[in-house]
Design a protein around this motif. Structure first.
Motif, PDB file in Angstrom:
ATOM      1  N   THR A   1       0.850  -1.192   0.000  1.00  0.00           N
ATOM      2  CA  THR A   1       0.000   0.000   0.000  1.00  0.00           C
ATOM      3  C   THR A   1       0.884   1.239   0.000  1.00  0.00           C
ATOM      4  O   THR A   1       2.084   1.156  -0.237  1.00  0.00           O
ATOM      5  N   ALA A   2       0.291   2.396   0.280  1.00  0.00           N
ATOM      6  CA  ALA A   2       1.056   3.648   0.226  1.00  0.00           C
ATOM      7  C   ALA A   2       1.472   4.142   1.603  1.00  0.00           C
ATOM      8  O   ALA A   2       1.864   5.305   1.751  1.00  0.00           O
ATOM      9  N   ASP A   3       1.423   3.291   2.620  1.00  0.00           N
ATOM     10  CA  ASP A   3       1.769   3.745   3.968  1.00  0.00           C
ATOM     11  C   ASP A   3       3.243   4.105   4.113  1.00  0.00           C
ATOM     12  O   ASP A   3       3.645   4.668   5.141  1.00  0.00           O
ATOM     13  N   PHE A   4       4.067   3.770   3.108  1.00  0.00           N
ATOM     14  CA  PHE A   4       5.485   4.135   3.169  1.00  0.00           C
ATOM     15  C   PHE A   4       5.660   5.650   3.219  1.00  0.00           C
ATOM     16  O   PHE A   4       6.717   6.145   3.628  1.00  0.00           O
ATOM     17  N   VAL A   5       4.617   6.387   2.819  1.00  0.00           N
ATOM     18  CA  VAL A   5       4.694   7.852   2.859  1.00  0.00           C
ATOM     19  C   VAL A   5       4.895   8.343   4.293  1.00  0.00           C
ATOM     20  O   VAL A   5       5.555   9.366   4.521  1.00  0.00           O
ATOM     21  N   PHE A   6       4.349   7.614   5.256  1.00  0.00           N
ATOM     22  CA  PHE A   6       4.425   8.043   6.656  1.00  0.00           C
ATOM     23  C   PHE A   6       5.712   7.592   7.343  1.00  0.00           C
ATOM     24  O   PHE A   6       5.879   7.830   8.546  1.00  0.00           O
TER      25      PHE A   6
ATOM     26  N   GLU B   1      -3.262  -0.365  -8.894  1.00  0.00           N
ATOM     27  CA  GLU B   1      -2.080   0.503  -8.808  1.00  0.00           C
ATOM     28  C   GLU B   1      -2.479   1.972  -8.768  1.00  0.00           C
ATOM     29  O   GLU B   1      -1.867   2.771  -8.041  1.00  0.00           O
ATOM     30  N   PHE B   2      -3.504   2.333  -9.536  1.00  0.00           N
ATOM     31  CA  PHE B   2      -3.940   3.723  -9.574  1.00  0.00           C
ATOM     32  C   PHE B   2      -4.501   4.163  -8.225  1.00  0.00           C
ATOM     33  O   PHE B   2      -4.239   5.277  -7.760  1.00  0.00           O
ATOM     34  N   GLN B   3      -5.248   3.278  -7.572  1.00  0.00           N
ATOM     35  CA  GLN B   3      -5.794   3.607  -6.251  1.00  0.00           C
ATOM     36  C   GLN B   3      -4.678   3.804  -5.232  1.00  0.00           C
ATOM     37  O   GLN B   3      -4.749   4.688  -4.371  1.00  0.00           O
ATOM     38  N   ILE B   4      -3.626   2.979  -5.331  1.00  0.00           N
ATOM     39  CA  ILE B   4      -2.501   3.135  -4.408  1.00  0.00           C
ATOM     40  C   ILE B   4      -1.782   4.457  -4.657  1.00  0.00           C
ATOM     41  O   ILE B   4      -1.385   5.164  -3.716  1.00  0.00           O
ATOM     42  N   LYS B   5      -1.601   4.819  -5.948  1.00  0.00           N
ATOM     43  CA  LYS B   5      -0.973   6.093  -6.266  1.00  0.00           C
ATOM     44  C   LYS B   5      -1.807   7.269  -5.753  1.00  0.00           C
ATOM     45  O   LYS B   5      -1.271   8.243  -5.211  1.00  0.00           O
ATOM     46  N   LEU B   6      -3.136   7.170  -5.921  1.00  0.00           N
ATOM     47  CA  LEU B   6      -4.004   8.226  -5.403  1.00  0.00           C
ATOM     48  C   LEU B   6      -3.903   8.310  -3.886  1.00  0.00           C
ATOM     49  O   LEU B   6      -3.865   9.403  -3.305  1.00  0.00           O
TER      50      LEU B   6
ATOM     51  N   ILE C   1      -2.793  11.406  -1.534  1.00  0.00           N
ATOM     52  CA  ILE C   1      -3.628  11.865  -0.415  1.00  0.00           C
ATOM     53  C   ILE C   1      -2.804  11.909   0.867  1.00  0.00           C
ATOM     54  O   ILE C   1      -2.906  12.853   1.669  1.00  0.00           O
ATOM     55  N   GLU C   2      -1.969  10.878   1.079  1.00  0.00           N
ATOM     56  CA  GLU C   2      -1.132  10.859   2.280  1.00  0.00           C
ATOM     57  C   GLU C   2      -0.097  11.975   2.242  1.00  0.00           C
ATOM     58  O   GLU C   2       0.227  12.576   3.282  1.00  0.00           O
ATOM     59  N   GLU C   3       0.446  12.262   1.034  1.00  0.00           N
ATOM     60  CA  GLU C   3       1.365  13.394   0.911  1.00  0.00           C
ATOM     61  C   GLU C   3       0.652  14.701   1.227  1.00  0.00           C
ATOM     62  O   GLU C   3       1.204  15.564   1.933  1.00  0.00           O
ATOM     63  N   LEU C   4      -0.575  14.846   0.720  1.00  0.00           N
ATOM     64  CA  LEU C   4      -1.369  16.036   1.028  1.00  0.00           C
ATOM     65  C   LEU C   4      -1.615  16.147   2.535  1.00  0.00           C
ATOM     66  O   LEU C   4      -1.620  17.250   3.101  1.00  0.00           O
ATOM     67  N   THR C   5      -1.824  14.991   3.179  1.00  0.00           N
ATOM     68  CA  THR C   5      -2.031  14.992   4.631  1.00  0.00           C
ATOM     69  C   THR C   5      -0.798  15.519   5.349  1.00  0.00           C
ATOM     70  O   THR C   5      -0.907  16.325   6.293  1.00  0.00           O
ATOM     71  N   LEU C   6       0.380  15.081   4.894  1.00  0.00           N
ATOM     72  CA  LEU C   6       1.617  15.566   5.510  1.00  0.00           C
ATOM     73  C   LEU C   6       1.794  17.061   5.269  1.00  0.00           C
ATOM     74  O   LEU C   6       2.214  17.800   6.171  1.00  0.00           O
ATOM     75  N   TYR C   7       1.472  17.507   4.021  1.00  0.00           N
ATOM     76  CA  TYR C   7       1.538  18.948   3.744  1.00  0.00           C
ATOM     77  C   TYR C   7       0.591  19.715   4.664  1.00  0.00           C
ATOM     78  O   TYR C   7       0.936  20.786   5.190  1.00  0.00           O
ATOM     79  N   SER C   8      -0.612  19.161   4.849  1.00  0.00           N
ATOM     80  CA  SER C   8      -1.611  19.825   5.699  1.00  0.00           C
ATOM     81  C   SER C   8      -1.145  19.880   7.148  1.00  0.00           C
ATOM     82  O   SER C   8      -1.332  20.888   7.847  1.00  0.00           O
TER      83      SER C   8
END
Length: 289
Positions: free
Chosen positions: A182-187, A227-232, A236-243
């Motif tokens: 998944t995309a949790d690596f962003v955190f 794959e597209f859902q994971i990229k989205l 979203i997680e990057e936007l969360t970090l920006y926020s």
């Protein structure tokens, strides 16, 4: 005279015998003249124990258990032991349910259509647990797809490699896609979050988000939903970090603004005191004169 009568009787007997239809088999038949059926506009009826079992209407419709069949084959039997129509029944074991009950074959070993069952109970069953399977056991990666065809076109195809193609829209109340990671690596603390200035520059140059395919690529190659859902989710997680970072800055600025306001109030108080002191000095100087 007796000899003539005997000869005539023998001839008639031979002629009658030649025209009979033997239940033990016949030879030298001509389907134009020798057949079981009717020659007038009446149905052919087969009975057992004086009860009608099969009826063939003059239009070719065949009825089993019905006297007015309205299809080429019309079956309507009494419900006996929860089984209206039994094509076959057997006891076997194994993941595929044993041998076939119904098979349409092009040779002696391979069936184009096969219905299996290990159960003798009611209902239509396939497989050990009552599954319904449409199966093709071919190991070929290129041949042996299961096709669903309407309007003489393959609208959906399931290929041996597991890929499925659908011509048209897909509608479902719920869709579950399983894909890892998944995309949790962003955190992760080591994740290199792109600078907003870099994102802005990429958008101005490419007209789409970083790591997201352009509209032209999507139109040409399609979109992998998982794959597209994971990229989205990654975006979203990057936007969360920006926020979160922006929220910290807003709080810090709010505290600085409060501090400035407090300092401003202090300055106002001090200014008022200075002004009052100046008035007192001026009054004192006026009195001395």
């Amino acid at each position: 005279m007796k000899t003539q009568l005997f000869s005539i009787a023998l001839l008639v007997s031979s002629f009658t015998f030649a025209q009979s239809w033997n239940i033990t088999g016949n030879s030298g038949t001509n389907p134009s003249n020798n057949f079981i059926g009717t020659t007038d506009n009446q149905p052919l009826v087969l009975k057992s124990n004086s009860i009608e079992v099969v009826r063939i209407k003059p239009n070719g419709n065949v009825g089993i258990g019905v006297i007015s069949p309205d299809a080429k084959l019309h079956v309507a039997q009494d419900n006996i032991n929860n089984q209206n129509l039994v094509l076959g029944k057997f006891t076997s074991s194994g993941p595929t349910g044993g041998s076939a009950i119904v098979g349409l074959t092009y040779n002696s070993t391979t069936a184009n259509l096969e219905v299996n069952s290990t159960y003798a109970g009611n209902g239509f069953r396939y497989g050990t647990y009552g599954d319904f399977n449409i199966e093709n056991d071919t190991p070929s990666p290129d041949f042996g797809a299961i096709n669903f065809i309407t309007n003489k076109k393959v609208q959906m195809a399931i290929m041996p490699n597991g890929n499925t193609s659908l011509q048209g829209k897909f509608e479902a109340k719920e869709l579950k896609v399983t894909l890892t990671p998944t995309a949790d690596f962003v955190f992760d603390e080591k994740y290199d979050l792109p600078k907003l200035e870099e994102v802005e520059k990429h958008i101005k140059e490419k007209k789409h988000l970083p790591e997201i395919a352009s509209a032209k690529v999507m139109e040409k190659e399609g979109v992998n939903v998982g794959e597209f859902q994971i990229k989205l989710l990654q975006k979203i997680e990057e936007l969360t970090l920006y926020s979160i970072d922006q929220n910290k800055q807003i709080k810090q600025q709010a505290e600085q603004l409060k501090h400035l306001k407090d300092e401003n109030e202090d300055l106002k108080v001090q200014s008022a005191k200075i002004e009052k002191l100046e008035q007192q000095v001026q009054k004192l100087l006026s009195t001395k004169k």
